[in-house]
Write a protein that holds these residues in place. Structure first.
Motif, PDB file in Angstrom:
ATOM      1  N   ASP A  49      -3.660  18.570  20.596  1.00 43.70           N
ATOM      2  CA  ASP A  49      -4.332  18.098  19.797  1.00 43.70           C
ATOM      3  C   ASP A  49      -4.853  18.476  18.714  1.00 43.70           C
ATOM      4  O   ASP A  49      -4.674  19.013  17.177  1.00 43.70           O
ATOM      5  CB  ASP A  49      -4.640  16.817  19.582  1.00 43.70           C
ATOM      6  CG  ASP A  49      -5.269  15.122  18.703  1.00 43.70           C
ATOM      7  OD1 ASP A  49      -3.838  15.283  17.534  1.00 43.70           O
ATOM      8  OD2 ASP A  49      -5.533  14.172  18.538  1.00 43.70           O
ATOM      9  N   PRO A  86      -1.418  15.395  13.832  1.00 41.31           N
ATOM     10  CA  PRO A  86      -0.517  15.125  14.858  1.00 41.31           C
ATOM     11  C   PRO A  86      -0.951  13.544  15.733  1.00 41.31           C
ATOM     12  O   PRO A  86      -2.305  12.789  15.004  1.00 41.31           O
ATOM     13  CB  PRO A  86      -0.957  15.688  16.008  1.00 41.31           C
ATOM     14  CG  PRO A  86      -2.272  16.454  15.552  1.00 41.31           C
ATOM     15  CD  PRO A  86      -1.988  16.794  13.747  1.00 41.31           C
ATOM     16  N   ILE A  92       3.938  13.776  15.876  1.00 44.50           N
ATOM     17  CA  ILE A  92       4.297  14.144  14.792  1.00 44.50           C
ATOM     18  C   ILE A  92       5.252  13.439  13.730  1.00 44.50           C
ATOM     19  O   ILE A  92       6.658  13.880  13.995  1.00 44.50           O
ATOM     20  CB  ILE A  92       4.235  15.977  15.084  1.00 44.50           C
ATOM     21  CG1 ILE A  92       2.954  16.427  15.757  1.00 44.50           C
ATOM     22  CG2 ILE A  92       4.229  16.565  13.108  1.00 44.50           C
ATOM     23  CD1 ILE A  92       3.016  17.351  15.741  1.00 44.50           C
TER      24      ILE A  92
END
Length: 184
Positions: free
Chosen positions: A82, A94, A103
């Motif tokens: 992340d 994300p 995403i």
């Protein structure tokens, strides 16, 4: 003549480097999930006291044209993935879903497309300037050689042909990306 051939070879090689760099930069300008995938695969994730490409620590799945999911092989590193995606600053955020990362790639507006085209145009113009700078450098190299004026002139003409070919390739690259961006 060997010196001239070496100059031509080096000139062509330097101009190809500029073209390759431009291709990479333009390719990074994304539109949908398929164009983002190669960029995501190369993102470096810092985990396990080292740095790995994302593709080596997770599976990336294209859900549809505007959605991707990333399933890490070890859930313990999901926060590292992340963070790596956020740090890459690709223009989307994300979403950590616990077991995977989602995403959503934003849809480009008309204004967004025009801004992308301005960015691409700027990059292509800079590449052309670099190519012309390389031409100048190698033309000066030819002038420094102790050769006849005719040979020098034909050498400069050959450098000009190499330059013209490189600029044409840059234009083709620009036009293909323009078509891709404006047609979606």
């Amino acid at each position: 003549m060997d010196e001239l051939n070496e100059i031509f070879f080096s000139c062509k090689k330097d101009m190809e480097k500029i073209l390759k760099k431009l291709q990479e930069e333009i390719h990074r300008i994304r539109l949908g999930s398929k164009s983002v995938l190669p960029i995501l695969e190369k993102i470096k994730v810092k985990c396990y006291a080292s740095s790995f490409p994302l593709i080596e620590v997770a599976t990336i799945t294209i859900v549809d044209n505007m959605n991707l999911t990333i399933h890490p092989w070890d859930r313990a590193i999901i926060s590292y993935i992340d963070k790596a995606i956020i740090d890459e600053n690709l223009g989307f955020m994300p979403t950590n879903k616990g077991e995977y990362i989602h995403i959503r790639i934003p849809i480009l507006t008309e204004e967004g497309r025009k801004n992308l085209m301005k960015t691409i145009k700027t990059k292509t113009e800079k590449a052309k300037i670099f190519v012309r700078t390389i031409r100048k450098k190698y033309n000066q190299s030819i002038k420094r050689l102790k050769i006849s004026e005719d040979l020098s002139k034909s050498g400069e003409n050959r450098i000009q042909k190499i330059t013209k070919g490189s600029i044409e390739k840059i234009d083709v690259l620009f036009l293909s990306k323009e078509k891709e961006i404006l047609s979606i």
